[in-house]
Design a protein around this motif. Structure first.
Motif, PDB file in Angstrom:
ATOM      1  N   GLN A   3     -60.015  50.153  50.911  1.00  0.00           N
ATOM      2  CA  GLN A   3     -60.004  49.915  52.346  1.00  0.00           C
ATOM      3  C   GLN A   3     -58.581  49.671  52.868  1.00  0.00           C
ATOM      4  OE1 GLN A   3     -64.621  48.435  52.798  1.00  0.00           O
ATOM      5  NE2 GLN A   3     -63.062  46.871  52.762  1.00  0.00           N
ATOM      6  N   GLN A   4     -57.715  49.134  52.010  1.00  0.00           N
ATOM      7  CA  GLN A   4     -56.310  49.000  52.391  1.00  0.00           C
ATOM      8  C   GLN A   4     -55.639  50.366  52.459  1.00  0.00           C
ATOM      9  OE1 GLN A   4     -56.710  45.764  53.536  1.00  0.00           O
ATOM     10  NE2 GLN A   4     -54.535  45.763  53.113  1.00  0.00           N
ATOM     11  N   LEU A   5     -56.062  51.278  51.599  1.00  0.00           N
ATOM     12  CA  LEU A   5     -55.463  52.614  51.567  1.00  0.00           C
ATOM     13  C   LEU A   5     -55.877  53.444  52.778  1.00  0.00           C
ATOM     14  CD1 LEU A   5     -53.749  54.664  49.955  1.00  0.00           C
ATOM     15  CD2 LEU A   5     -55.840  55.331  48.755  1.00  0.00           C
ATOM     16  N   ILE A   6     -57.151  53.406  53.125  1.00  0.00           N
ATOM     17  CA  ILE A   6     -57.656  54.235  54.226  1.00  0.00           C
ATOM     18  C   ILE A   6     -57.441  53.576  55.586  1.00  0.00           C
ATOM     19  CG2 ILE A   6     -59.997  53.264  54.139  1.00  0.00           C
ATOM     20  CD1 ILE A   6     -59.105  56.938  54.913  1.00  0.00           C
ATOM     21  N   GLY A   7     -57.263  52.265  55.610  1.00  0.00           N
ATOM     22  CA  GLY A   7     -57.183  51.510  56.860  1.00  0.00           C
ATOM     23  C   GLY A   7     -56.184  52.034  57.889  1.00  0.00           C
ATOM     24  N   PRO A   8     -54.920  52.257  57.509  1.00  0.00           N
ATOM     25  CA  PRO A   8     -53.942  52.723  58.508  1.00  0.00           C
ATOM     26  C   PRO A   8     -54.320  54.044  59.151  1.00  0.00           C
ATOM     27  CG  PRO A   8     -52.829  51.874  56.555  1.00  0.00           C
ATOM     28  CD  PRO A   8     -54.287  51.938  56.214  1.00  0.00           C
ATOM     29  N   LEU A   9     -54.889  54.970  58.374  1.00  0.00           N
ATOM     30  CA  LEU A   9     -55.296  56.251  58.955  1.00  0.00           C
ATOM     31  C   LEU A   9     -56.505  56.061  59.856  1.00  0.00           C
ATOM     32  CD1 LEU A   9     -54.714  59.336  58.938  1.00  0.00           C
ATOM     33  CD2 LEU A   9     -56.502  59.529  57.190  1.00  0.00           C
ATOM     34  N   LYS A  10     -57.452  55.260  59.420  1.00  0.00           N
ATOM     35  CA  LYS A  10     -58.659  55.041  60.212  1.00  0.00           C
ATOM     36  C   LYS A  10     -58.326  54.399  61.556  1.00  0.00           C
ATOM     37  CE  LYS A  10     -62.352  53.708  58.009  1.00  0.00           C
ATOM     38  NZ  LYS A  10     -63.381  52.877  57.322  1.00  0.00           N
ATOM     39  N   SER A  11     -57.348  53.496  61.567  1.00  0.00           N
ATOM     40  CA  SER A  11     -56.992  52.805  62.816  1.00  0.00           C
ATOM     41  C   SER A  11     -56.471  53.775  63.873  1.00  0.00           C
ATOM     42  CB  SER A  11     -55.952  51.720  62.542  1.00  0.00           C
ATOM     43  OG  SER A  11     -54.709  52.287  62.140  1.00  0.00           O
ATOM     44  N   LYS A  12     -55.946  54.915  63.444  1.00  0.00           N
ATOM     45  CA  LYS A  12     -55.413  55.903  64.388  1.00  0.00           C
ATOM     46  C   LYS A  12     -56.514  56.594  65.190  1.00  0.00           C
ATOM     47  CE  LYS A  12     -51.365  56.987  61.480  1.00  0.00           C
ATOM     48  NZ  LYS A  12     -50.374  56.314  62.349  1.00  0.00           N
ATOM     49  N   THR A  13     -57.755  56.454  64.765  1.00  0.00           N
ATOM     50  CA  THR A  13     -58.862  57.100  65.479  1.00  0.00           C
ATOM     51  C   THR A  13     -59.600  56.135  66.403  1.00  0.00           C
ATOM     52  OG1 THR A  13     -60.527  56.636  63.752  1.00  0.00           O
ATOM     53  CG2 THR A  13     -59.188  58.626  63.494  1.00  0.00           C
ATOM     54  N   GLU A  14     -59.165  54.887  66.465  1.00  0.00           N
ATOM     55  CA  GLU A  14     -59.850  53.914  67.312  1.00  0.00           C
ATOM     56  C   GLU A  14     -59.553  54.186  68.782  1.00  0.00           C
ATOM     57  OE1 GLU A  14     -58.556  50.152  65.901  1.00  0.00           O
ATOM     58  OE2 GLU A  14     -59.683  50.265  64.019  1.00  0.00           O
TER      59      GLU A  14
ATOM     60  N   PRO B 170     -50.529  65.308  60.166  1.00  0.00           N
ATOM     61  CA  PRO B 170     -49.569  65.095  59.068  1.00  0.00           C
ATOM     62  C   PRO B 170     -49.888  63.853  58.240  1.00  0.00           C
ATOM     63  CG  PRO B 170     -48.418  65.669  61.087  1.00  0.00           C
ATOM     64  CD  PRO B 170     -49.842  65.428  61.473  1.00  0.00           C
ATOM     65  N   ALA B 171     -50.358  62.780  58.905  1.00  0.00           N
ATOM     66  CA  ALA B 171     -50.717  61.559  58.175  1.00  0.00           C
ATOM     67  C   ALA B 171     -51.904  61.805  57.253  1.00  0.00           C
ATOM     68  CB  ALA B 171     -51.034  60.439  59.168  1.00  0.00           C
ATOM     69  N   LEU B 172     -52.872  62.594  57.718  1.00  0.00           N
ATOM     70  CA  LEU B 172     -54.029  62.942  56.897  1.00  0.00           C
ATOM     71  C   LEU B 172     -53.601  63.716  55.653  1.00  0.00           C
ATOM     72  CD1 LEU B 172     -57.159  63.270  56.524  1.00  0.00           C
ATOM     73  CD2 LEU B 172     -56.962  65.370  57.883  1.00  0.00           C
ATOM     74  N   GLU B 173     -52.783  64.710  55.838  1.00  0.00           N
ATOM     75  CA  GLU B 173     -52.339  65.528  54.708  1.00  0.00           C
ATOM     76  C   GLU B 173     -51.483  64.720  53.741  1.00  0.00           C
ATOM     77  OE1 GLU B 173     -52.077  70.074  56.158  1.00  0.00           O
ATOM     78  OE2 GLU B 173     -50.686  68.747  57.227  1.00  0.00           O
ATOM     79  N   ALA B 174     -50.697  63.795  54.265  1.00  0.00           N
ATOM     80  CA  ALA B 174     -49.856  62.963  53.400  1.00  0.00           C
ATOM     81  C   ALA B 174     -50.693  62.012  52.553  1.00  0.00           C
ATOM     82  CB  ALA B 174     -48.866  62.167  54.253  1.00  0.00           C
TER      83      ALA B 174
ATOM     84  N   ILE C 159     -58.617  52.230  71.121  1.00  0.00           N
ATOM     85  CA  ILE C 159     -57.431  51.566  71.663  1.00  0.00           C
ATOM     86  C   ILE C 159     -56.141  52.214  71.194  1.00  0.00           C
ATOM     87  CG2 ILE C 159     -58.583  49.334  71.913  1.00  0.00           C
ATOM     88  CD1 ILE C 159     -57.235  48.443  69.328  1.00  0.00           C
ATOM     89  N   ASP C 160     -56.227  53.124  70.232  1.00  0.00           N
ATOM     90  CA  ASP C 160     -55.037  53.806  69.716  1.00  0.00           C
ATOM     91  C   ASP C 160     -54.829  55.103  70.505  1.00  0.00           C
ATOM     92  OD1 ASP C 160     -53.309  53.660  66.900  1.00  0.00           O
ATOM     93  OD2 ASP C 160     -53.491  55.685  67.711  1.00  0.00           O
ATOM     94  N   THR C 161     -53.576  55.453  70.739  1.00  0.00           N
ATOM     95  CA  THR C 161     -53.268  56.649  71.534  1.00  0.00           C
ATOM     96  C   THR C 161     -52.788  57.820  70.676  1.00  0.00           C
ATOM     97  OG1 THR C 161     -51.007  55.837  71.912  1.00  0.00           O
ATOM     98  CG2 THR C 161     -52.692  55.276  73.565  1.00  0.00           C
ATOM     99  N   THR C 162     -52.900  57.686  69.357  1.00  0.00           N
ATOM    100  CA  THR C 162     -52.466  58.760  68.464  1.00  0.00           C
ATOM    101  C   THR C 162     -53.249  60.041  68.751  1.00  0.00           C
ATOM    102  OG1 THR C 162     -51.908  57.191  66.721  1.00  0.00           O
ATOM    103  CG2 THR C 162     -52.247  59.476  66.056  1.00  0.00           C
ATOM    104  N   THR C 163     -52.549  61.166  68.793  1.00  0.00           N
ATOM    105  CA  THR C 163     -53.217  62.451  68.948  1.00  0.00           C
ATOM    106  C   THR C 163     -53.146  63.203  67.620  1.00  0.00           C
ATOM    107  OG1 THR C 163     -51.246  63.704  69.603  1.00  0.00           O
ATOM    108  CG2 THR C 163     -52.454  62.527  71.344  1.00  0.00           C
ATOM    109  N   TYR C 164     -53.748  64.375  67.602  1.00  0.00           N
ATOM    110  CA  TYR C 164     -53.782  65.173  66.378  1.00  0.00           C
ATOM    111  C   TYR C 164     -52.385  65.517  65.877  1.00  0.00           C
ATOM    112  CZ  TYR C 164     -52.599  69.359  69.094  1.00  0.00           C
ATOM    113  OH  TYR C 164     -51.965  70.274  69.866  1.00  0.00           O
ATOM    114  N   ARG C 165     -51.400  65.551  66.770  1.00  0.00           N
ATOM    115  CA  ARG C 165     -50.051  65.950  66.368  1.00  0.00           C
ATOM    116  C   ARG C 165     -49.464  64.989  65.340  1.00  0.00           C
ATOM    117  NH1 ARG C 165     -50.020  66.722  72.072  1.00  0.00           N
ATOM    118  NH2 ARG C 165     -50.017  68.948  72.624  1.00  0.00           N
ATOM    119  N   ALA C 166     -49.782  63.710  65.472  1.00  0.00           N
ATOM    120  CA  ALA C 166     -49.328  62.718  64.491  1.00  0.00           C
ATOM    121  C   ALA C 166     -50.371  62.475  63.408  1.00  0.00           C
ATOM    122  CB  ALA C 166     -48.991  61.398  65.202  1.00  0.00           C
ATOM    123  N   PHE C 167     -51.648  62.639  63.783  1.00  0.00           N
ATOM    124  CA  PHE C 167     -52.724  62.344  62.834  1.00  0.00           C
ATOM    125  C   PHE C 167     -52.787  63.367  61.704  1.00  0.00           C
ATOM    126  CE2 PHE C 167     -57.039  62.761  61.242  1.00  0.00           C
ATOM    127  CZ  PHE C 167     -57.385  61.451  60.964  1.00  0.00           C
TER     128      PHE C 167
END
Length: 453
Positions: free
Chosen positions: A126-137, A149-153, A139-147
């Motif tokens: 859950q610590q490993l997946i947490g930062p990526l999962k938070s980008k889909t909440e 690359p983070a997914l692939e990394a 309240i987060d403004t992350t779009t696919y452009r940043a998401f």
């Protein structure tokens, strides 16, 4: 006699070594000062069901004792005056498990102070997946452009983590392996279904999506051991079906069920979709052919409750007599429109899907110009955004009757509107035709209106 003594000794040994199931315990401290309670959930058919609740003591400590725990996941959430947070903490329980947590905030940040190897490994995941999962909440403004690359990394680290799943508990190992895949897939789908300022074209999807958004991906009900399982099935069916064909009002259920290859999962998808309907006639027409997939008692209960609740919005019953101010200052009610077929559009200036329907609504109005149809748009924007609404209507040259509800009004509450846009049709007498009508972008709406003239 000697054989009898040996048998008694063996039985005595069995009695001495046999351990009855012992209670599990979850305890800890919840740091947020606003919290005054904790809720504990177990999992039923891929959804969370409240299992127990407790209040925090003066030091914000809590404890749950589960006498005979079913081995599997349980979920914790802090609560304020009985209202639970939506950020859940997942733990694994089995007979005798003792788990102590230090909950730091309402955003899902916590640490495992005490726990078996299963919970320590689950925490690491859950610590490993947490930062990526938070980008889909939301309240987060992350779009696919940043998401993307983070997914692939993250993919190589996830593959490495899966190789580390080898505790002494084979049941847990299997469950965690399913969890890793499910969490990754749900998170990857999340960025596509959550409201964002920009959404990708399907050609821009990373290769990972080709492995998960394919028909027959889920042929096992194992994901229903997760409290997020039903939501994952819903996301998967929606995204995968849309890759096969254009989804319409008439093919949506059939197309969605066709990509799922497990009858129980089909039933789970159907139960989740029950909430999309506000017309009993439409509900029965859509789901009657597929009731064979409602294979559990809980599913049959959900069917009964859905049909019972929909009976209050039957076709032909009187519609709710709304009353809202128009953009020109007049007050418009449903009763004042008697003699006209009425199409109601509940929308807001901040709603992306609502705005996509505006050109289609304008085309429909033009096509039916001179017909005895009232096109009524009811904005659910907040009261403080009234001027913004007026400017938007003027900028987009929106026609019809423009009304302002000033937030979530009694009409929305009456019809149990949980999302927008929502279209409704009433006949010339103000009676309900459909409280969940096709959208203007769907070809079914115009013939429906014409049939009432």
């Amino acid at each position: 006699m000697k054989k009898m003594i040996l048998l008694l000794a063996a039985l005595a040994g069995m009695k001495a070594t046999y351990a009855a199931p012992s209670q599990a315990m979850i305890s800890g401290v919840c740091a947020p000062r606003s919290a005054n309670g904790m809720k504990l959930y177990n999992v039923r058919e891929g959804k969370l069901v409240e299992f127990a609740s407790t209040t925090l003591d003066k030091e914000h400590n809590f404890a749950f004792a589960i006498p005979v725990p079913a081995s599997g996941y349980y979920y914790l959430a802090m609560s304020v005056d009985g209202k639970a947070s939506r950020n859940y903490i997942r733990v694994y329980l089995q007979s005798g498990e003792q788990v102590t947590l230090d909950i730091q905030d309402d955003k899902g940040h916590y640490s495992v102070v005490k726990g078996g190897e299963e919970n320590k490994l689950l925490y690491a995941w859950q610590q490993l997946i947490g930062p990526l999962k938070s980008k889909t909440e939301l309240i987060d403004t992350t779009t696919y452009r940043a998401f993307f690359p983070a997914l692939e990394a993250l993919e190589p680290a996830v593959a490495t983590f899966k190789k580390s799943i080898h505790t002494k508990n084979g049941i847990f190992n299997r469950l965690l392996a399913v969890t890793v895949d499910a969490d990754m897939e749900s998170t990857a789908m999340g960025i596509l279904v959550m409201p964002r300022s920009a959404h990708p074209d399907k050609k821009q999807y990373p290769a990972y999506y080709n492995t998960i958004l394919q028909p027959k991906r889920y042929c096992s009900a194992a994901i229903l051991e997760l409290g997020e399982g039903a939501d994952l099935v819903r996301r998967y069916a929606m995204l995968t079906a849309s890759r096969l064909d254009s989804i319409t009002l008439t093919n949506r259920v059939e197309l969605s069920l066709s990509v799922i290859c497990n009858d129980t999962l089909k039933g789970v998808w159907m139960v989740d979709d029950f909430r999309s309907y506000r017309s009993l006639e439409k509900f029965d027409a859509v789901f009657t052919p597929y009731q064979k997939y409602l294979v559990t008692d809980n599913m049959q209960k959900a069917l009964f409750e859905a049909r019972k609740s929909l009976s209050t919005f039957k076709k032909g019953t009187a519609g709710y007599n709304f009353s809202f101010p128009a953009i020109n200052g007049d007050t418009v009610t449903l009763a004042s429109l008697k003699g006209k077929v009425v199409l109601v559009d509940m929308w807001a200036t901040w709603c992306g899907p609502c705005k996509k329907e505006i050109p289609f609504m304008q085309e429909l109005e033009a096509a039916m110009h001179g017909k005895n149809v009232a096109f009524v748009s009811i904005s659910t924007d907040k009261a403080e955004d009234k001027e913004k609404w007026k400017s938007f209507v003027k900028e987009k040259k929106m026609g019809g009757i423009q009304l302002f509800a000033g937030g979530w009004s009694d009409m929305q509450k009456f019809y149990d509107v949980n999302g927008i846009p929502r279209f409704m049709v009433f006949d010339k007498q103000g009676n309900i035709v459909s409280v969940d009508a096709p959208r203007p972008s769907m070809p079914e709406l115009k013939p429906l209106l014409e049939s009432l003239l």
